[in-house]
Design a protein around this motif. Sequence first.
Motif, PDB file in Angstrom:
ATOM      1  N   ALA A 118       0.826  -1.212   0.000  1.00 54.44           N
ATOM      2  CA  ALA A 118       0.000   0.000   0.000  1.00 54.44           C
ATOM      3  C   ALA A 118       0.861   1.264   0.000  1.00 54.44           C
ATOM      4  O   ALA A 118       0.518   2.270  -0.619  1.00 54.44           O
ATOM      5  CB  ALA A 118      -0.939  -0.002   1.205  1.00 54.44           C
ATOM      6  N   LYS A 119       2.014   1.211   0.682  1.00 52.27           N
ATOM      7  CA  LYS A 119       2.904   2.375   0.714  1.00 52.27           C
ATOM      8  C   LYS A 119       3.448   2.699  -0.671  1.00 52.27           C
ATOM      9  O   LYS A 119       3.656   3.863  -1.016  1.00 52.27           O
ATOM     10  CB  LYS A 119       4.059   2.129   1.686  1.00 52.27           C
TER      11      LYS A 119
ATOM     12  N   GLU B   9       0.703   4.509  -2.658  1.00 49.62           N
ATOM     13  CA  GLU B   9       0.555   5.895  -2.209  1.00 49.62           C
ATOM     14  C   GLU B   9       1.642   6.803  -2.793  1.00 49.62           C
ATOM     15  O   GLU B   9       1.417   7.990  -2.993  1.00 49.62           O
ATOM     16  CB  GLU B   9       0.608   5.945  -0.670  1.00 49.62           C
TER      17      GLU B   9
ATOM     18  N   GLY C 208      -6.893   2.846  -0.525  1.00 53.55           N
ATOM     19  CA  GLY C 208      -6.981   4.015   0.327  1.00 53.55           C
ATOM     20  C   GLY C 208      -8.286   4.755   0.105  1.00 53.55           C
ATOM     21  O   GLY C 208      -8.959   4.574  -0.916  1.00 53.55           O
TER      22      GLY C 208
ATOM     23  N   THR D   4      -8.515   6.773  -3.191  1.00 54.55           N
ATOM     24  CA  THR D   4      -8.511   5.877  -4.351  1.00 54.55           C
ATOM     25  C   THR D   4      -9.843   5.166  -4.474  1.00 54.55           C
ATOM     26  O   THR D   4     -10.413   5.063  -5.568  1.00 54.55           O
ATOM     27  CB  THR D   4      -7.368   4.850  -4.220  1.00 54.55           C
TER      28      THR D   4
END
Length: 374
Positions: free
Chosen positions: A278-279, A282, A358, A361
């Motif tokens: 996920a990082k 982002e 997120g 998103t």
Amino acid sequence: MTRTSLSRAFVPGIAVLTVLALSACGASNEDGGSDNSGDGGSSSGPESAGLTGVLKGAGATSQEKAQEAWAIGIQGANDGFEVQYQPVGSTDGRASFVEGAAAFAGTDSALNDDDGQLTAAKKTCGGTEPIQVPAYVSPIAVAFNLPGIDSVQASADTIAKIFDGKIKKWSDIPDEQADGVTLPDTDITPVHRSDDSGTTKNFTDYLGKAAPESWPYEAEDAFPVKGEAADGTSGVIQQISTIEGAIGYADNSQAEGLGKVSVQVGESFVAPSPEGAAKVLEASPPAEGVSDVDMAVALDRTTTEEGAYPVVLLSYLVACQKYDDADTAKNVKGYLSYIVSDAGQEQAAKEAGSAPLGEATAKKAQEIVAKIGS
């Protein structure tokens, strides 16, 4: 609008993932899955209710567990509705969508015009831009089979040399990357996908960008180096599990029970995890030249952000904005709305180990899916 009939058969010889509504009574739904039943979850919206008939999709094998979870969730809320997802790989899934054999596709490699499929998809969709939204982000595990060893550290350069046949024995991996274990003098057997695959394209994209001096190949759906190969994610996992010393790449959710490589990010080594994947999402910008209904992203493979895991795939859903058949339009809109809802994302995270989208998103994806109609 011209669209090939959806009644044509799926690819012969390929199993179709069919989760009947009765499956909602199974263990997956009993262990917290009931939160997503009823109306599909409070955040999935009314468009995910009142669905009937059969909805056909095809694509990424990495989505198989998530598709099963989503099917259970949506079918538990809609009696008489059946989702059939054929895990044929991203390339064939996109082709099935373009040909009209599937109403939607799952793909780990964004639909683009490198192979002319974006133009073909626009024709399939009656001249309108096809919708492309993320389904989830997931780490690709570099998984291996060495009895008694669960973790090895490796730089992108080392991983590239292994898969290009330049490092042939486990003991040849640099000592500082062995993660505190003594690696055996066992032959390394790299295993890759035999079928064209979005997972392969993402993995080779990582190698090419993170280790350009050691990986001279382009990012492609087909693996560029000859060697041990297997069909689909499950085939790769089976081959790794069977061959001592084997190493391969597969969606992390399906690599349980195997050793996993922690890859070098900056000065640290990071194990595959949904949070690390996920990082990376982002930190990544949108792809160039995409339409307002296309959420394709240029993943940052060289990030040095602490805790980021750059060997990732962003798995997409591809659909039309308009369908000739109103029932098909309703079913595609309802199912995709559920997938990108909070309820759907939580279901996939729990059952398939993916990282939920997120908030920003997910909101954009929901707005795009809301455009689907007839």
